[in-house]
Every structure is written in C-alpha cells, then in structure tokens.
Design a protein around this motif. Structure first.
Motif, PDB file in Angstrom:
ATOM      1  N   ALA A   4       0.827  -1.207   0.000  1.00 47.35           N
ATOM      2  CA  ALA A   4       0.000   0.000   0.000  1.00 47.35           C
ATOM      3  C   ALA A   4       0.860   1.254   0.000  1.00 47.35           C
ATOM      4  CB  ALA A   4      -0.927  -0.012   1.218  1.00 47.35           C
ATOM      5  N   ASN A   5       1.903   1.262   0.826  1.00 47.41           N
ATOM      6  CA  ASN A   5       2.788   2.429   0.874  1.00 47.41           C
ATOM      7  C   ASN A   5       3.555   2.618  -0.422  1.00 47.41           C
ATOM      8  OD1 ASN A   5       3.046   4.057   3.530  1.00 47.41           O
ATOM      9  ND2 ASN A   5       2.753   1.950   4.227  1.00 47.41           N
ATOM     10  N   ARG A   6       4.004   1.515  -1.034  1.00 49.42           N
ATOM     11  CA  ARG A   6       4.708   1.639  -2.316  1.00 49.42           C
ATOM     12  C   ARG A   6       3.771   2.196  -3.392  1.00 49.42           C
ATOM     13  NH1 ARG A   6       8.455   2.884  -4.077  1.00 49.42           N
ATOM     14  NH2 ARG A   6       8.905   1.440  -5.764  1.00 49.42           N
ATOM     15  N   CYS A   7       2.513   1.745  -3.385  1.00 50.33           N
ATOM     16  CA  CYS A   7       1.543   2.256  -4.366  1.00 50.33           C
ATOM     17  C   CYS A   7       1.305   3.749  -4.161  1.00 50.33           C
ATOM     18  CB  CYS A   7       0.232   1.487  -4.253  1.00 50.33           C
ATOM     19  SG  CYS A   7       0.306  -0.204  -4.895  1.00 50.33           S
ATOM     20  N   LEU A   8       1.220   4.172  -2.907  1.00 47.63           N
ATOM     21  CA  LEU A   8       1.042   5.590  -2.618  1.00 47.63           C
ATOM     22  C   LEU A   8       2.247   6.389  -3.090  1.00 47.63           C
ATOM     23  CD1 LEU A   8      -0.565   5.239   0.894  1.00 47.63           C
ATOM     24  CD2 LEU A   8      -1.639   6.373  -1.060  1.00 47.63           C
ATOM     25  N   GLU A   9       3.442   5.832  -2.931  1.00 44.47           N
ATOM     26  CA  GLU A   9       4.640   6.505  -3.419  1.00 44.47           C
ATOM     27  C   GLU A   9       4.607   6.677  -4.936  1.00 44.47           C
ATOM     28  OE1 GLU A   9       8.147   5.373  -0.201  1.00 44.47           O
ATOM     29  OE2 GLU A   9       7.867   4.096  -1.951  1.00 44.47           O
ATOM     30  N   GLN A  10       3.903   5.777  -5.616  1.00 50.08           N
ATOM     31  CA  GLN A  10       3.800   5.837  -7.080  1.00 50.08           C
ATOM     32  C   GLN A  10       2.621   6.697  -7.542  1.00 50.08           C
ATOM     33  OE1 GLN A  10       6.267   4.419  -8.908  1.00 50.08           O
ATOM     34  NE2 GLN A  10       7.139   3.945  -6.913  1.00 50.08           N
ATOM     35  N   GLY A  11       1.916   7.322  -6.590  1.00 51.03           N
ATOM     36  CA  GLY A  11       0.849   8.242  -6.949  1.00 51.03           C
ATOM     37  C   GLY A  11      -0.535   7.621  -7.056  1.00 51.03           C
ATOM     38  N   VAL A  15      -6.781   2.037  -0.528  1.00 53.50           N
ATOM     39  CA  VAL A  15      -7.596   1.725   0.637  1.00 53.50           C
ATOM     40  C   VAL A  15      -7.183   0.342   1.118  1.00 53.50           C
ATOM     41  CG1 VAL A  15      -9.914   1.267   1.520  1.00 53.50           C
ATOM     42  CG2 VAL A  15      -9.561   3.096  -0.141  1.00 53.50           C
ATOM     43  N   VAL A  16      -6.875   0.227   2.415  1.00 58.21           N
ATOM     44  CA  VAL A  16      -6.551  -1.065   3.028  1.00 58.21           C
ATOM     45  C   VAL A  16      -7.725  -1.475   3.898  1.00 58.21           C
ATOM     46  CG1 VAL A  16      -5.012  -2.308   4.602  1.00 58.21           C
ATOM     47  CG2 VAL A  16      -4.070  -0.607   3.015  1.00 58.21           C
ATOM     48  N   LEU A  17      -8.237  -2.670   3.665  1.00 57.17           N
ATOM     49  CA  LEU A  17      -9.363  -3.192   4.446  1.00 57.17           C
ATOM     50  C   LEU A  17      -8.843  -4.217   5.447  1.00 57.17           C
ATOM     51  CD1 LEU A  17     -11.837  -3.786   1.473  1.00 57.17           C
ATOM     52  CD2 LEU A  17     -11.569  -1.727   2.885  1.00 57.17           C
ATOM     53  N   GLU A  18      -9.212  -4.063   6.710  1.00 61.10           N
ATOM     54  CA  GLU A  18      -8.757  -4.965   7.765  1.00 61.10           C
ATOM     55  C   GLU A  18      -9.967  -5.527   8.508  1.00 61.10           C
ATOM     56  OE1 GLU A  18      -7.414  -7.229  10.547  1.00 61.10           O
ATOM     57  OE2 GLU A  18      -6.062  -6.474   9.001  1.00 61.10           O
ATOM     58  N   LYS A  19     -10.008  -6.836   8.666  1.00 56.37           N
ATOM     59  CA  LYS A  19     -11.126  -7.481   9.350  1.00 56.37           C
ATOM     60  C   LYS A  19     -11.193  -7.090  10.822  1.00 56.37           C
ATOM     61  CE  LYS A  19     -10.909 -11.863  10.317  1.00 56.37           C
ATOM     62  NZ  LYS A  19     -10.876 -13.337  10.213  1.00 56.37           N
ATOM     63  N   GLY A  20     -10.020  -6.972  11.469  1.00 57.76           N
ATOM     64  CA  GLY A  20      -9.997  -6.641  12.890  1.00 57.76           C
ATOM     65  C   GLY A  20     -10.475  -5.221  13.149  1.00 57.76           C
ATOM     66  N   THR A  21     -11.117  -5.015  14.289  1.00 54.66           N
ATOM     67  CA  THR A  21     -11.624  -3.684  14.633  1.00 54.66           C
ATOM     68  C   THR A  21     -10.751  -2.908  15.613  1.00 54.66           C
ATOM     69  OG1 THR A  21     -13.069  -4.695  16.292  1.00 54.66           O
ATOM     70  CG2 THR A  21     -14.031  -4.246  14.133  1.00 54.66           C
ATOM     71  N   LEU A 129       1.265   5.157   5.851  1.00 56.79           N
ATOM     72  CA  LEU A 129       0.120   5.018   4.950  1.00 56.79           C
ATOM     73  C   LEU A 129      -0.816   6.218   5.079  1.00 56.79           C
ATOM     74  CD1 LEU A 129      -1.800   2.826   3.267  1.00 56.79           C
ATOM     75  CD2 LEU A 129      -2.953   2.754   5.470  1.00 56.79           C
ATOM     76  N   GLU A 130      -1.177   6.548   6.311  1.00 59.26           N
ATOM     77  CA  GLU A 130      -2.128   7.643   6.535  1.00 59.26           C
ATOM     78  C   GLU A 130      -1.505   8.999   6.226  1.00 59.26           C
ATOM     79  OE1 GLU A 130      -3.298   6.653  10.534  1.00 59.26           O
ATOM     80  OE2 GLU A 130      -4.912   5.330   9.833  1.00 59.26           O
ATOM     81  N   ALA A 131      -0.207   9.158   6.496  1.00 56.57           N
ATOM     82  CA  ALA A 131       0.466  10.413   6.191  1.00 56.57           C
ATOM     83  C   ALA A 131       0.523  10.665   4.691  1.00 56.57           C
ATOM     84  CB  ALA A 131       1.880  10.409   6.778  1.00 56.57           C
TER      85      ALA A 131
END
Length: 203
Positions: A4-11, A15-21, A129-131
């Motif tokens: 996810a972070n690498r994709c964000l670096e590429q522009g 969205v990351v979906l996590e089952k845990g709450t 990721l959020e930054a």
C-alpha cells in the motif's frame, strides 16, 4: 501495508481493508519474532547465493520467477523499510538471524508482541500510509471478489452487519495470511491430528 505504501509513493490512491476492529488488531505479522532472512541466509547477501538456497531448500519446488524476484529484491526491500523508519538491527551471527526488527522480542514463552519489533513495524507502516493519504478501514470482512470477465475490479463484504462494496481502478491485492486457524486445511495439508497442534498465531 508495504504494498500500500509503495503504491502511494507511485501516486496511486489506496484503501486497506482490515477485518480486525481494534487499533492493535491481532495478526500474525505482529506476533512474528522479527528475524528477516531468505532461505535461512543473510537477507542482504548475494542474490545468486539466495536464489541457490531457495532452490536447494525447496528441492526445486519454488516457482522460478517468484524465487528470482524474492532473492533479488529482498535487499532493496530492507533498505526501503529502513527508509520508512522501521528499525532493523543485527540479531545474531548466524546468516538467518543477521537482520532483526527492533526492539527485539522478549525471550520467554507467550505472546509478548506489543511494542516489539514486528508490531512496531506494522504501526510505523500504518502511520506512513495515513500520512501519504491512504486509508485503513478496520472492521471490514471481505466476502467476495467483484469480477469483470477475468479481471478483478473490487471486493464486496460487510461492515457493522451492513453490505459494503469497494471498487478498484488498477488492482486488488489479497493479503490474507496463512491457514493456521483452519483445522480442515491443516488436516489436509499438514497433519492428521490438527487439534493437537500448539499454535502461536492470531487464530
């Protein structure tokens, strides 16, 4: 989270979906000891040596293309992790223990993962990721893929008991871990008596 972070670096938008709450949702990545190696070799070693070790230890079973990518990219991947602020220290003298996520795990029985190296890495990658403008949505259980012909274009699932749909313009990455908690699969592939296994994982 790494992808996810690498994709964000590429522009790209991510969205990351996590089952845990919970914020500290349990996952096997948090429980890891934190040693980083390639076929029990020094992860930053010569790619040719790493590739030969994969071939030897898997007795030729490993997919050649995946083995090539893994052995040639594990060194750059570690360099990238360090650039994200993930701490990696020297763990020991044996090749498979040279690289260790910090702070090191406590050497005693039980799950003492909070704040240790692997958990620290997960937390750091979430912060990055959020930054970068990515979103982590907790409490989403993905149930099915959305397909357009042979191409996956999204996922469908549920959140708080309600159906949800997420569409993807570029790609969908499924990172659902192993099948350690599925006794039927363990019985089929690992042992005839899965109920007798003492496991260390997120269940």
């Amino acid at each position: 989270l790494g992808c996810a972070n690498r994709c964000l670096e590429q522009g790209l938008s991510v969205v990351v979906l996590e089952k845990g709450t919970p914020v500290l949702y349990p996952c096997n990545s948090r429980f890891a000891m934190g040693f980083i190696n390639c076929a029990f070799q020094h992860a930053r070693g010569e790619p040719r040596v790493l590739r030969e070790a994969i071939e030897r230890l898997t007795r030729g079973f490993a997919d050649p293309q995946l083995a090539d990518v893994f052995s040639s990219q594990i060194g750059p991947a570690l360099k990238w992790l360090r650039a994200q602020g993930v701490r990696i220290i020297k763990g020991g003298w044996e090749n498979g223990q040279r690289e260790l996520l910090a702070p090191p795990p406590l050497m005693r029985p039980g799950l003492h993962w909070e704040g240790r190296g692997a958990d620290s890495m997960v937390r750091r990658l979430i912060v990055k990721l959020e930054a970068r403008g990515g979103r982590l949505i907790r409490g989403v259980r993905v149930r099915s893929l959305t397909m357009a012909g042979e191409r996956c274009t999204g996922v469908a699932g549920e959140q708080d008991g309600q159906p949800v749909q997420f569409d993807a313009e570029v790609a969908v990455l499924i990172a659902d871990g192993g099948f350690q908690a599925d006794r039927e699969l363990l019985g089929r592939h690992v042992t005839r008596e899965p109920a007798r296994l003492l496991q260390r994982n997120a269940q």
